[in-house]
Scaffold this active site. Structure first.
Site, PDB file in Angstrom:
ATOM      1  N   GLY A 167       7.450   0.866  10.161  1.00  0.00           N
ATOM      2  CA  GLY A 167       5.675   1.008   9.795  1.00  0.00           C
ATOM      3  C   GLY A 167       5.288  -0.252   8.924  1.00  0.00           C
ATOM      4  N   SER A 214      -0.606  -1.507  13.903  1.00  0.00           N
ATOM      5  CA  SER A 214      -1.901  -2.127  12.908  1.00  0.00           C
ATOM      6  C   SER A 214      -2.208  -2.900  13.823  1.00  0.00           C
ATOM      7  CB  SER A 214      -1.704  -1.395  11.649  1.00  0.00           C
ATOM      8  OG  SER A 214      -3.098  -2.111  11.050  1.00  0.00           O
ATOM      9  N   CYS A 258      -5.515  11.988  -4.878  1.00  0.00           N
ATOM     10  CA  CYS A 258      -4.110  12.089  -4.088  1.00  0.00           C
ATOM     11  C   CYS A 258      -3.183  11.504  -5.923  1.00  0.00           C
ATOM     12  CB  CYS A 258      -4.023  10.753  -3.851  1.00  0.00           C
ATOM     13  SG  CYS A 258      -4.644  10.624  -1.824  1.00  0.00           S
ATOM     14  N   TYR A 260       0.299  -0.993  -0.102  1.00  0.00           N
ATOM     15  CA  TYR A 260       0.047  -0.165   0.042  1.00  0.00           C
ATOM     16  C   TYR A 260       0.892   1.334  -0.311  1.00  0.00           C
ATOM     17  CZ  TYR A 260      -4.548   2.773   1.019  1.00  0.00           C
ATOM     18  OH  TYR A 260      -4.884   4.174   1.750  1.00  0.00           O
ATOM     19  N   GLN A 296      -2.823  -5.954  10.681  1.00  0.00           N
ATOM     20  CA  GLN A 296      -1.513  -5.630   9.461  1.00  0.00           C
ATOM     21  C   GLN A 296      -0.916  -6.415  10.120  1.00  0.00           C
ATOM     22  OE1 GLN A 296      -1.044  -1.620   8.919  1.00  0.00           O
ATOM     23  NE2 GLN A 296      -1.611  -2.083   6.166  1.00  0.00           N
ATOM     24  N   GLY A 319       3.487  -6.713   5.457  1.00  0.00           N
ATOM     25  CA  GLY A 319       4.934  -7.135   6.142  1.00  0.00           C
ATOM     26  C   GLY A 319       5.410  -7.292   4.481  1.00  0.00           C
TER      27      GLY A 319
END
Length: 428
Positions: free
Chosen positions: A204, A228, A387, A165, A231, A208
């Protein structure tokens, strides 16, 4: 059957915003004046602005690339009193429509607003500018849960198979998203000059993917940190399934608590959520963990110059977010005398990445609609398209910065380690 979210809305959208539409009769001269005022604050882009009677209240003198249509007077007033939040909420509720390619129309508006070097397009009728929320330890945890804990099933619908991401890296024009994300991870590994059995710390780590790639393809040992819950659970399960659990440790903790020593420190896509006031804290973490001969890489969305955060994006999608300028990023490196080894801008790569995510999101709309309501779907279309448009308009950047401790002379003399194919072509 669509599942309706109980109020408050998961994105913080007003609960009855889309259900109480007051057409207010036919638009009058004051309504048209307000639209012209909005167009002027947007830099008079080559896009038409229309009212709920279907007539254009502002139309560019030359090319017209699309139309922004206000469906009611309330939507018009909401943009006047809070340009970014008002537009975003009204679009999410279907009270503002964009005719034409959404990315292109927004990019043209952003480019005009940014060219004026002022924040006029961000100011409310009262002259106020938006401010991001503070990223305290507790605040950061809430902010990450707001966005990343929407559910792995949701993100799996439109991300690549590796669940990356962050900005992809397209080595060739015809590369797929999957190929580009693998190329990005390899690009990062080459910049860090990773070697087997080195110790790597990642701050961060998302789901993974990079940590697993580094361990699998470069033979390093990784400790990866994330706050998170969703995650981290996904990353741990995947590490076990792929048989690299002995080489990768996923830690559910805040980056400020990282300890230990490493040969390489990497942070991809986290800095936007750190907050400028905490940059020196991140630098301190790098300074206390990175070995004297080590390298660190920080990858972040950024700006050409310090600019107020987009208020709608910060309030509805990414609470606590802020894209820094390179000068602001130096607060990570300067207090600890780090040497900057390399800076690269991947802005256009991220514009293409987001366009691809939007395409996949649209293809999965029926499934998303079974999970979230129409307002959520429109909000996320605006987020992804907006974005991508901002990167195309040069309003935001994507920086990769590599640094080293000042005493480290074991640094690359050329960039052949980053671009081996280019070097081979030149030698030939």
């Amino acid at each position: 059957m669509a599942v309706r979210r109980q109020r408050p809305h998961p994105l913080g959208l007003p609960g009855t915003f889309g259900s109480e539409i007051d057409k207010g009769g036919r638009p009058g001269g004051f309504d048209r004046w307000l639209v012209r005022r909005i167009a002027a604050k947007a830099g008079n882009p080559d896009v038409a602005f229309a009212l709920w009677d279907g007539e254009d209240a502002y139309r560019p003198s030359g090319e017209c690339a699309g139309r922004i249509v206000f469906r009611d007077r309330g939507a018009l007033l909401s943009v006047i009193f809070g340009p970014e939040v008002g537009f975003g909420d009204a679009f999410s509720a279907g009270r503002i429509e964009v005719e034409g390619d959404l990315v292109d129309v927004l990019a043209r508006c952003y480019r005009c607003m940014d060219s004026g070097r002022s924040a006029a397009g961000k100011r409310s009728a009262f002259g106020r500018l938006p401010k991001p929320r503070s990223n305290t330890t507790a605040g950061s945890r809430r902010h990450i849960q707001h966005h990343y804990d929407l559910g792995n099933d949701f993100y799996r619908l439109w991300l690549d198979k590796e669940m990356v991401y962050t900005c992809a890296y397209y080595p060739t024009p015809g590369a797929t998203l999957e190929q580009a994300q693998r190329a990005k991870m390899d690009h990062v590994c080459r910049k860090l000059m990773l070697r087997p059995d080195q110790q790597v710390i990642e701050a961060g780590c998302g789901w993974g993917s990079l940590a697993l790639y580094m361990a699998r393809e470069y033979g390093v040992r990784v400790r990866a940190f994330n706050i998170s819950r969703e995650q981290i659970a996904y990353a741990r399960e995947r590490a076990s399934r792929e048989g690299v659990g002995d080489r990768v440790e996923f830690v559910q903790d805040d980056y400020r608590n990282i300890e230990g020593a490493c040969d390489a420190f990497v942070s991809v896509g986290m800095l936007e959520h750190v907050g400028v006031r905490n940059y020196e804290s991140l630098g301190a973490v790098i300074a206390r963990t990175l070995k004297p001969a080590g390298l660190a890489l920080v990858h972040s969305v950024g700006r050409n110059r310090p600019t107020p955060v987009n208020a709608w994006l910060e309030q509805r999608i990414f609470p606590g977010s802020y894209p820094p300028s390179l000068r602001e990023m130096m607060a990570i490196f300067e207090p600890f005398n780090f040497s900057i080894i390399d800076v690269e801008n991947l802005r256009l790569h991220y514009a293409r990445t987001l366009r691809e995510w939007l395409t996949r999101f649209d293809h999965a709309e029926a499934t998303v609609r079974s999970m979230y309501d129409a307002e959520f779907i429109r909000a996320w279309r605006l987020y992804l398209a907006g974005c991508s448009a901002a990167f195309l308009a040069n309003s935001i950047q994507l920086f990769q910065v590599v640094c080293a401790p000042s005493a480290n002379n074991d640094v690359p003399w050329t960039r052949t380690h980053v671009y081996p194919r280019a070097a081979e072509s030149a030698d030939g």
